[in-house]
Design an enzyme around this catalytic site. Structure first.
Site, PDB file in Angstrom:
ATOM      1  N   SER A   1      15.848  -2.347   0.792  1.00  0.00           N
ATOM      2  CA  SER A   1      16.901  -3.145   0.489  1.00  0.00           C
ATOM      3  C   SER A   1      17.937  -2.598  -0.451  1.00  0.00           C
ATOM      4  CB  SER A   1      16.282  -4.541  -0.114  1.00  0.00           C
ATOM      5  OG  SER A   1      15.783  -4.114  -1.251  1.00  0.00           O
TER       6      SER A   1
ATOM      7  N   ASP B   1     -10.210   4.982   4.789  1.00  0.00           N
ATOM      8  CA  ASP B   1     -10.137   6.179   5.427  1.00  0.00           C
ATOM      9  C   ASP B   1      -8.592   6.107   6.222  1.00  0.00           C
ATOM     10  OD1 ASP B   1     -10.837   4.768   7.770  1.00  0.00           O
ATOM     11  OD2 ASP B   1     -12.779   5.479   7.430  1.00  0.00           O
TER      12      ASP B   1
ATOM     13  N   ARG C   1      15.293 -13.244  13.494  1.00  0.00           N
ATOM     14  CA  ARG C   1      15.729 -13.731  12.178  1.00  0.00           C
ATOM     15  C   ARG C   1      17.158 -14.171  12.145  1.00  0.00           C
ATOM     16  NH1 ARG C   1      18.106 -12.026   6.722  1.00  0.00           N
ATOM     17  NH2 ARG C   1      19.702 -10.381   8.182  1.00  0.00           N
TER      18      ARG C   1
ATOM     19  N   HIS D   1      -8.163   6.527  -1.184  1.00  0.00           N
ATOM     20  CA  HIS D   1      -8.966   7.322  -0.180  1.00  0.00           C
ATOM     21  C   HIS D   1     -10.371   7.398  -0.487  1.00  0.00           C
ATOM     22  CE1 HIS D   1      -9.299   9.585   3.284  1.00  0.00           C
ATOM     23  NE2 HIS D   1      -8.529  10.488   3.041  1.00  0.00           N
TER      24      HIS D   1
ATOM     25  N   GLY E   1      11.257   1.160   4.286  1.00  0.00           N
ATOM     26  CA  GLY E   1      12.547   1.875   4.208  1.00  0.00           C
ATOM     27  C   GLY E   1      13.727   0.828   4.851  1.00  0.00           C
TER      28      GLY E   1
ATOM     29  N   GLN F   1      12.499 -14.679  -6.748  1.00  0.00           N
ATOM     30  CA  GLN F   1      13.963 -14.108  -6.984  1.00  0.00           C
ATOM     31  C   GLN F   1      14.730 -14.720  -7.906  1.00  0.00           C
ATOM     32  OE1 GLN F   1      14.801 -13.059  -2.391  1.00  0.00           O
ATOM     33  NE2 GLN F   1      15.589 -11.083  -3.425  1.00  0.00           N
TER      34      GLN F   1
END
Ligand code: CAO
Length: 386
Positions: free
Chosen positions: A307, A360, A195, A356, A328, A282
């Site tokens: 962020s 699975d 990046r 669920h 995270g 944004q």
């Protein structure tokens, strides 16, 4: 900004946009959510108006059929003023009105509407047409409804009432879904380097390149292998609909609160295309201008809470979607490399939630592994790009 309520066999009630507080005297009509002939129910969103402080969703006080819209998008409406008159600069504009027909209602104005907002000035007690005409009357208007709803009066910089209402509805529906949680950590060291190399190139094209476009693209490639995660299921869990489009939503912290616009057809987009669209979303989010098109049709969601901060989360599925991932904060942490040496690594945790009833743990885990591998070895993504 009055709205007209026409009752074809009863009195016609005109009501104006109530004072929305903060001393705001005029608003710009940003978007109509209804058109001629649309049936609306009480509390349905009618339009979005924008002041210099915030945007507010105007909802219907009645069940009925839309008869007439009097303001074009981007026209300025004065709070509490009649629809006629006004000077050329600030006065309400009647432009290209659309006539809408309908039938009688049993609805009555909410009890908190000021008397001055409910007027009958026209022929036979009918008010003169104004900005929006609605003919109340809905087959299921007999259903119970709240009696003391305050309308158009909540002015809130952080929360648009319409969006907040939608969030309450969605999150309440989400509670019925048995969530399965799965977490892992991803070593983004190579992606951080990549990046950094591409960022200035994107900047030269006027685009801000964050990590999100890579996360979104890797998810889309993963969804091609695990289409059940890009599906929806009916209430009885009898029918699963697999969605061809990867409309990947991203939780966005906006001036209107948490919104989840989505990048449409990610399966057809390059990382750069995704960055371009993300920049657009944004910008709209920052201006409080995300609309129905951006906010509807999502099929899978990522929430980059990192962020802002934090490591793990417990994301809540946005029905009718069946899976969501929370990302995270990317942290520099010591890790062992392949030969047992401690190295500096860029680590991010991911927390997935899936429905669920139809997904699975093994499926979620395999998808997450694939997603992780693409991000840990971003060069491999090139092989699978469309
Ligand atoms: N860890 C470390 N740095 C991060 C990061 C993370 N997880 N995510 C973003 N960053 C960095 C970006 O790379 C960017 O750095 P540069 O300035 O060097 O380019 C910087 O932080 C700002 O990024 P950004 O937030 O503008 O852009 P983004 O594409 O990463 O994220 C968006 C966009 C919309 C997801 C984010 O702005 C946002 O709103 N996050 C909050 C989501 C949220 O509230 N989730 C909770 C939902 S449940 O209530």
């Amino acid at each position: 900004m009055p709205h007209n309520i026409y009752m074809s066999r009863g009195p016609i009630v005109q009501f104006k946009l109530s004072d929305i507080g903060e001393g705001i005297m005029e608003v710009t009509v940003k978007e109509w959510y209804v058109k001629e002939g649309d049936k609306v129910s009480q509390f349905d969103s009618i339009c979005e108006v924008q002041s210099d402080k915030a945007s507010v969703t105007i909802t219907s006080r009645y069940d009925g059929v839309i008869k007439k819209l009097y303001y074009d998008v981007d026209a300025i409406a004065l709070v509490g003023k009649r629809g006629r008159g006004g000077d050329a600069r600030h006065g309400p504009r009647r432009t290209h009105p659309q006539e809408i027909k309908g039938h009688k209602t049993q609805a009555t104005p909410a009890s908190d509407i000021k008397l001055s907002e409910v007027v009958g000035t026209g022929k036979d007690g009918r008010p003169e047409p104004s900005y929006l005409d609605l003919i109340p009357g809905d087959p299921d208007s007999a259903r119970p409804r709240p009696k003391h709803r305050r309308q158009n009066q909540v002015m809130c910089v952080l929360w648009s009432p319409g969006f907040h209402k939608a969030m309450v509805k969605t999150m309440t529906a989400a509670l019925k879904i048995p969530h399965f949680g799965y977490c892992d950590e991803v070593d983004l060291s190579r992606l951080v380097t990549l990046r950094a190399e591409l960022k200035s190139m994107a900047e030269s094209r006027g685009i801000k390149l964050s990590y999100m476009p890579f996360f979104i693209k890797a998810a889309s490639i993963g969804l091609l292998h695990f289409p059940i995660l890009n599906a929806s299921v009916d209430e009885g869990c009898q029918n699963i609909t697999y969605k061809a489009s990867h409309n990947i939503g991203l939780a966005m912290d906006t001036i209107q609160g948490l919104l989840v616009p989505n990048v449409k057809n990610v399966q057809l987009l390059s990382v750069f295309d995704i960055a371009l669209e993300l920049n657009r979303l944004q910008t709209l989010g920052a201006a409080g201008q995300l609309g129905t098109n951006e906010l509807s049709g999502g099929t899978f969601t990522l929430s980059n809470i990192g962020s802002i901060g934090g490591t793990y989360a417990k994301p809540v599925i946005l029905p009718p979607e069946v899976a969501i991932g929370a990302l995270g904060k990317i942290q520099v942490l010591p890790r062992f490399d392949a030969v047992g040496q401690v190295v500096r690594a860029h680590i991010m945790n991911v927390s997935w939630s899936a429905d669920h009833r139809i997904i699975d743990g093994a499926t979620m885990c395999r998808f997450s592994n694939l997603w992780r591998e693409y991000l840990e070895n971003p060069a491999t993504m090139v092989l699978d790009l469309k």
